[in-house]
Scaffold this active site. Structure first.
Site: not given
Ligand SMILES: *Cc1c(COP(=O)(O)O)cnc(C)c1O
Length: 375
Positions: A50, A102, A174, A199
């Site tokens: 961890r 999001y 983000d 993504k």
């Molecule tokens: C999908 C997404 C998240 C969350 O991520 P996960 O990997 O699904 O937990 C956060 N911010 C944005 C802009 C996203 O598209």
């Protein structure tokens, strides 16, 4: 990023040319949860999985460098990355966040408001003077998505950094939609970057992962402590998969962008499309079709686009935000900032551009022929 090589080269070479790991070209996966110590007090790198792992280290160092940060922390999902960031703050803190956001972030912020007495003010991304007036004594950070999701609006990160520095609060971005291939917020004055690596970074719709990137001794140390203490770390196998995905990030982003631009041109002239939202880069776009009643038959008619809830993978996806990614945002709130029932979000894949457009074309034809479209 260092000046020593271009980002395309850096990405492809992640994990290669290391003296450790028997000079393996592809980063080995270390599954061992524990590492033997020679004697008491002798610290030679790793002790428990961890806290640190050699496979994760390769990934985290690469991501930190790509985002021009100092430290990166790989987490078990993008939401775990957002949670890790907010673990920095104390009860009663106030934040400012992008209005068009999001849905999962919005849902988590709602939880924070109820459970930790956090409060959030949402900013529509237009007026920077207004943004500054939102800052209160207990404001700790501004959380920005740029481009926003699903309305694909961009903001000036440098202008926001001037404000956060003036008020000595943190600027969190983000960067999921643009990735460090296109945008490096830390170079524009942000303090912390988060990603859903699920993504574009991973890119193949087969991996759930997140990452937090930071700079500055205090924040780096705090994150190292919290990452280990909370424990939502990325598994060695998933670290390996993410490294492999990232090697083709530049190649994929170029093709995503090329295809998205073609789709935008096509949609802008289509009589059944009323609005197209594209931030200018990357493979994400949204569009509104002329009548809500057409949404369902249109989605059913698609043959190449997959109707599914994610983005950034090699396969083209269409998402209906109001019933999928953004269903946790109340209807009145959604409507107040223009997230309409006619809006579809596309994550344009890397298939041949002509096939992608042909699929949209045949789906529009199909709804016209069905007689649903009387336009
Ligand atoms: C999908 C997404 C998240 C969350 O991520 P996960 O990997 O699904 O937990 C956060 N911010 C944005 C802009 C996203 O598209």
């Amino acid at each position: 990023m260092t000046d020593s090589c271009r980002k395309e080269t850096f990405l492809v070479q992640i994990g290669n040319r290391k003296e450790e790991h028997f000079r393996a070209v592809s980063t080995p996966i270390y599954f061992s949860t524990a590492f033997r110590h020679e004697e008491i007090g002798l610290q030679d790198g790793y002790d428990y999985i961890r806290t640190g792992n050699p496979t994760r280290d390769v990934l985290e160092k690469a991501v930190a460098e790509l985002e021009s940060g100092e430290k990166a922390f790989a987490t078990s999902s993008g939401m775990a990355a957002v949670q890790l960031v907010f673990a920095l703050f104390e009860e009663g803190s106030h934040f400012i966040a992008s209005r068009d956001i999001y849905g999962g972030n919005y849902r988590l912020f709602e939880v924070f408001e109820k459970k930790y007495n956090f409060s959030f003010t949402y900013w529509d991304g237009k007026d920077y003077e207004e943004l500054e007036t939102f800052i209160q004594d207990n404001t700790k950070a501004i959380f920005i998505e740029s481009p926003t999701n699903p309305l694909m609006q961009t903001v000036d990160l440098r202008k926001i950094s001037v404000i956060t520095k003036r008020h000595e609060i943190l600027h969190i971005v983000d960067n999921t939609l643009y990735t460090p291939y296109i945008q490096r917020p830390l170079e524009e004055g942000a303090d912390i970057v988060v990603h859903s690596a699920t993504k574009y970074l991973a890119g193949h719709n087969d991996l759930l992962a997140g990452v937090v990137i930071s700079k500055g001794k205090t924040v780096n140390e705090e994150f190292a402590f919290l990452h280990n203490s909370i424990g939502a770390v990325l598994s060695p196998y998933d670290c390996f998969s993410l490294i492999r995905g990232m090697k083709t990030l530049a190649l994929r982003m170029r093709q995503h962008e090329n295809n998205a631009k073609r789709v935008v041109e096509y949609l802008r002239t289509h009589p059944l499309v009323t609005d197209v939202y594209y931030p200018g880069r990357s493979g994400m776009l949204s569009f509104e079709i002329i009548d809500e009643a057409l949404v369902s038959p249109f989605l059913k008619a698609l043959k190449l686009f997959t109707f599914a809830e994610s983005l950034g993978g090699v396969e083209s996806f269409l998402t209906y935000p109001i019933t999928q990614t953004h269903m946790d945002i109340p209807k009145e709130v959604r409507e107040s900032y223009g997230l309409s029932n006619c809006l579809l979000r596309a994550s344009v894949g890397i298939e041949h551009e002509d096939d992608i457009i042909a699929d949209l074309e045949q789906a529009f034809e199909a709804i016209t022929q069905l007689g649903v479209a009387k336009f």
